[in-house]
Write a protein that holds these residues in place. Structure first.
Motif, short mmCIF file in Angstrom:
data_model
loop_
_atom_site.label_atom_id
_atom_site.label_comp_id
_atom_site.label_asym_id
_atom_site.label_seq_id
_atom_site.Cartn_x
_atom_site.Cartn_y
_atom_site.Cartn_z
N LYS A 55 0.84 -1.20 0.00
CA LYS A 55 0.00 0.00 0.00
C LYS A 55 0.88 1.25 0.00
N LEU A 56 1.94 1.22 0.81
CA LEU A 56 2.84 2.37 0.86
C LEU A 56 3.51 2.60 -0.49
N ALA A 57 3.92 1.52 -1.15
CA ALA A 57 4.60 1.66 -2.44
C ALA A 57 3.67 2.31 -3.46
N ALA A 58 2.38 2.00 -3.37
CA ALA A 58 1.44 2.56 -4.34
C ALA A 58 1.06 3.98 -4.00
N LEU A 59 0.84 4.26 -2.70
CA LEU A 59 0.26 5.55 -2.32
C LEU A 59 1.28 6.54 -1.78
N HIS A 60 2.30 6.05 -1.08
CA HIS A 60 3.28 6.95 -0.47
C HIS A 60 4.69 6.49 -0.84
N PRO A 61 5.10 6.70 -2.10
CA PRO A 61 6.41 6.18 -2.53
C PRO A 61 7.58 6.79 -1.77
N LYS A 62 7.47 8.06 -1.37
CA LYS A 62 8.57 8.68 -0.62
C LYS A 62 8.76 7.98 0.72
N LEU A 63 7.63 7.75 1.43
CA LEU A 63 7.71 7.08 2.73
C LEU A 63 8.23 5.66 2.57
N ASN A 64 7.76 4.99 1.53
CA ASN A 64 8.21 3.63 1.29
C ASN A 64 9.72 3.59 1.03
N ASN A 65 10.19 4.55 0.25
CA ASN A 65 11.60 4.63 -0.06
C ASN A 65 12.42 4.90 1.20
N ASP A 66 11.90 5.84 2.02
CA ASP A 66 12.60 6.19 3.25
C ASP A 66 12.70 5.00 4.20
N LEU A 67 11.59 4.26 4.30
CA LEU A 67 11.59 3.11 5.21
C LEU A 67 12.57 2.05 4.74
N ASN A 68 12.60 1.82 3.43
CA ASN A 68 13.54 0.82 2.90
C ASN A 68 14.98 1.25 3.10
N LYS A 69 15.22 2.55 2.91
CA LYS A 69 16.57 3.09 3.13
C LYS A 69 16.99 2.91 4.59
#
Lengths: 202, 306
Positions: A165-179
């Motif tokens: 869901k994050l990857a689809a709707l909040h890509p910045k947050l998803n990227n930050d979490l993965n980082k």
């Protein structure tokens, strides 16, 4: 009614009495002052000035009229328009200022509904029929309810539960979490023996 | 009778005295209960006697109550008066046995402390979060070259050293303080809290939550006349609160009502007086005794079902 008029660098203080409405116009230097907008300090200095001028000039000049003389110094209220920040009013309390004090003690309502019933149903697994567990009382993100862990574990669990869901709707947050996950993995594991280079192994 | 009603809680332990008095006590209750229904008693002809006539006190149930898992020794006997909220006077309508392993355990303050701390902590979620240098925008370019400027060397404007830079070791994301206190400790916490309340004369048992008037002043007067203190916690077995009581309690924030399954250590300590109905006592005893006597591991570790 009073008006102050500034003419040619000299301040002539004219008083237009209420009687002037009837037609009797009198110009006096003795009738002091004053523009109503000036603060008190300037009123005081203007009064002093007018008194001193009266002593010098009124003995020679006709009553009620001051001759503009080139030999007279250009006298006007000292530091006209200057607002003094320091208080020079003497040993009086500063009644016009708000005194700085501690904020008023304002306790919260200890018997609001939330506080009065705090802890209700915390023992529902014991006193109830056993179908409900206490962790179901918790309000919060679903991936965190009933779970406690360090930041790496929390991030991992969050991505596991809500990653798509994050990857689809909040890509910045998803990227930050993965980082962050990558960074924390290195932080926690790279100092360990299994991750050290072979030459450093004991 | 007078001295018994004043200091009955403190004298429960002296079983010999109670055993000698019990026959007389039970006889006097029989008389008073019969007089309650009839209006011939001059003392009970107050304003609320007519209204309470519609409310029937089930004295049979009080008298015939039997303990589950009865205690083996008579010295363990713990008793309590049963009063009623339907009358302003503190009339006793019966006396019941309470289970000693629920209402007479040792006052372990450490157990109560553990339970209170758990209740405050396990639901708490901290949402505070600050951004790190990686999450802030910009900061990829070196602000000035490494050598020759005379300035300190820096590689990013989002370094934690910089004003408006990212935070190092700040609070990160929603954090949970969740943990489960062991099951047995929580059972013991409830038993300890009930026992302490009873020993301090702060736990009372009533026949039901029936009140004759929905005026909150009635409840205030009742609490004041019985010296029940500032705050009151009413516990019933039922989910539904009687309409009159609900209307009265809505106007008094210190008096609260709770179902038996909602009872907890924190609320028992927050409220000065705890009032249990007879059915709530039976329900609480049944549940706690079940967990004390059931087979299986009581101290099993909590695992979140996924």
């Amino acid at each position: 009614m009073f008006y102050s008029i500034l003419v040619g660098g000299q301040l002539y203080i004219m008083a237009l009495c209420i009687k002037s409405a009837l037609g009797a116009l009198r110009v006096t230097s003795k009738s002091a002052l004053v523009s109503t907008k000036l603060p008190n300090m300037h009123c005081v200095s203007a009064k002093l000035y007018s008194n001193s001028q009266n002593e010098n000039s009124h003995s020679t000049s006709p009553k009620g009229f001051v001759t503009p003389s080139p030999y007279q110094p250009n006298r006007k209220p000292a530091r006209y328009g200057y607002r003094q920040k320091l208080y020079d009013g003497g040993l009086l309390p500063r009644l016009d200022e708000e005194i700085k004090t501690l904020p008023k003690y304002n306790p919260g309502n200890a018997w609001s509904e939330k506080k009065a019933l705090f802890g209700q149903n915390d023992y529902i697994d014991i006193l109830g029929d056993g179908s409900i567990q206490p962790y179901e009382n918790i309000n919060g993100p679903r991936w965190l309810v009933g779970f406690a862990g360090n930041e790496y574990e929390r991030t991992l669990r969050r991505l596991k539960w809500t990653g798509k869901k994050l990857a689809a709707l909040h890509p910045k947050l998803n990227n930050d979490l993965n980082k962050r996950l990558r960074y924390l993995y290195r932080e926690f594991n790279m100092g360990r023996r299994s991750h050290r280079s072979r030459s450093k192994k004991i | 009778m007078a001295f018994l009603s004043k200091g009955v809680h403190s004298m429960w332990r002296s079983t010999k005295l109670l055993q000698t008095l019990l026959p007389q006590v039970s006889q006097s209750f029989l008389c008073s209960s019969s007089e309650l229904s009839s209006s011939s008693n001059s003392e009970s002809e107050s304003s609320d006697s007519l209204e309470s006539a519609s409310h029937v006190i089930d004295t049979e149930r009080i008298r015939n109550r039997k303990l589950l898992y009865p205690p083996q020794h008579s010295c363990d006997r713990i008793q309590s008066w049963v009063s009623t909220l339907s009358r302003l006077q503190d009339d006793k309508v019966g006396i019941i046995d309470l289970h000693p392993s629920i209402f007479g355990v040792h006052p372990r303050l450490d157990i109560i402390h553990e339970n209170i701390k758990w209740q405050q902590k396990y639901k708490n979620i901290d949402f505070s979060r600050v951004r790190t240098r990686a999450e802030m925008p910009g900061g990829g370019r070196k602000p000035w070259r490494q050598k020759g400027t005379g300035r300190a060397r820096h590689g990013s404007i989002r370094s934690p050293l910089w004003n408006k830079g990212g935070a190092a070791k700040g609070p990160r994301g929603p954090t949970s303080n969740f943990y489960m206190l062991p099951f047995g400790i929580r059972v013991l916490g409830l038993r300890t809290a009930l026992s302490c309340k009873l020993a301090q004369n702060d736990l009372h048992i009533v026949d039901s939550l029936y009140i004759p008037a929905e005026d909150p002043e009635y409840l205030r007067d009742l609490v004041k006349s019985r010296a029940w203190g500032y705050s009151l916690l009413l516990v019933d077995d039922n989910d539904e609160v009687p309409q009159r009581l609900a209307n009265a309690l809505q106007q008094i924030p210190e008096y609260n009502v709770m179902p038996a399954y909602g009872l907890n250590v924190y609320s028992m300590l927050k409220h000065e007086t705890v009032v249990l109905t007879l059915s709530a006592v039976e329900k609480i005893e049944e549940r706690l005794l079940y967990h004390l006597h059931r087979s299986g591991c009581v101290q099993q570790k909590f695992r979140l079902p996924l």
